[in-house]
Design an enzyme around this catalytic site. Structure first.
Site, PDB file in Angstrom:
ATOM      1  CD  GLU A 167      10.263   2.570   4.989  1.00 42.21           C
ATOM      2  OE1 GLU A 167      10.663   3.286   4.048  1.00 42.21           O
ATOM      3  OE2 GLU A 167       9.370   2.927   5.761  1.00 42.21           O
ATOM      4  CB  VAL A 177       1.152  -0.096   1.368  1.00 42.60           C
ATOM      5  CG1 VAL A 177       0.123  -0.839   2.182  1.00 42.60           C
ATOM      6  CG2 VAL A 177       0.582   1.183   0.777  1.00 42.60           C
ATOM      7  CE  LYS A 182      -2.757   3.460   7.512  1.00 42.97           C
ATOM      8  NZ  LYS A 182      -1.583   4.026   8.165  1.00 42.97           N
ATOM      9  CB  CYS A 189       0.729   3.914  -2.641  1.00 42.45           C
ATOM     10  SG  CYS A 189       2.285   4.010  -1.736  1.00 42.45           S
TER      11      CYS A 189
END
Ligand SMILES: N[C@@H](CCC(=O)N[C@@H](CS)C(=O)NCC(=O)O)C(=O)O
Length: 229
Positions: free
Chosen positions: A72, A60, A47, A20
């Site tokens: 965030e 995430v 999740k 990510c």
């Protein structure tokens, strides 16, 4: 769903996912400031329910310490910068800071350009379309790098750590689909900058392993989420 591992008092935890780019932003700040932390990687295709207790959006990165929760990526990074000692990544001078934040905002507006899944699934179809990706990178970052070594000055700042995951991914396209979007001819400053960034310890610590990334992507496209990400 999976069981939430207990968090020891005083320990900082990052909920993350290895590939990510947003979580990578936070891992870059953690590595740069040498903040000790533990990681819980989340299966984003399935999740756990408790994830939504931490972040109602179910995204995430998320930071947690002693019942304090921050999510965030941009907020997490600013929080870490302020909460932990060491040289700040944010300039104090208001105009310098505003310039830096405008650059960081541009990255948010480039989401459609930075989704590697999209590129690899043939979203852009032709080489010509891939090369259109160069325009926003050129407009913002190649230009910024004409007057300084890093994106917002001559030393590493929050702007670099915020934007880097997306620059790293654009360079990965060379290995993923054989197209060099930010070629040295078209983007000489970005090319030099990338070499400089690869020497930064925090960038080394979070660098994507291309072979593993390709394995992950192949598995993900078949609906499988590998255990180790
Ligand atoms: N604006 C968020 C974006 C975070 C984000 O989109 N994370 C992705 C992983 S790369 C995620 O959690 N996706 C799960 C989902 O979309 O359901 C941030 O900056 O932290």
């Amino acid at each position: 769903g999976s069981v939430l591992p207990p968090l020891e008092p005083g320990k900082l935890r990052l909920y993350s996912m290895l590939y990510c780019p947003f979580a990578q932003r936070t891992r870059l700040v953690l590595a740069h400031k040498r903040i000790p932390f533990e990681v819980v990687n989340i299966n984003l295709k399935c999740k756990p329910e408790w994830l939504f207790d931490k972040n109602p959006l179910g995204l995430v990165p998320i930071l947690e310490k002693d019942e304090r929760i921050v999510y965030e990526s941009a907020v997490c990074d600013e929080y870490l910068d302020a909460e932990y000692p060491g040289l700040s990544l944010l300039p104090k001078e208001p105009y310098v800071r505003a310039r830096m934040q405008m650059l960081m905002e541009s990255c948010g507006k480039m989401r459609k350009y930075t989704n590697l899944h999209g590129y690899c699934n043939g979203y852009f179809r032709s080489q010509e379309n891939y090369l259109l990706l160069r325009l926003p990178f050129h407009k913002f970052y190649e230009n910024a790098l004409k007057s300084s070594k890093y994106l917002a000055g001559d030393s590493l700042s929050m702007a670099d750590l915020h934007i880097w995951p997306f620059i790293e991914r654009i360079y990965l396209l060379k290995e993923l689909v054989g197209i060099e979007v930010l070629s040295p001819d078209a983007c000489p400053q970005l090319t030099q900058y990338t070499q400089r960034m690869f020497q930064e310890p925090c960038v080394k610590a979070t660098r994507i392993d291309v072979k593993k990334y390709i394995e992950y992507r192949n598995a993900y496209s078949k609906g499988v989420f590998p255990d180790d990400v």
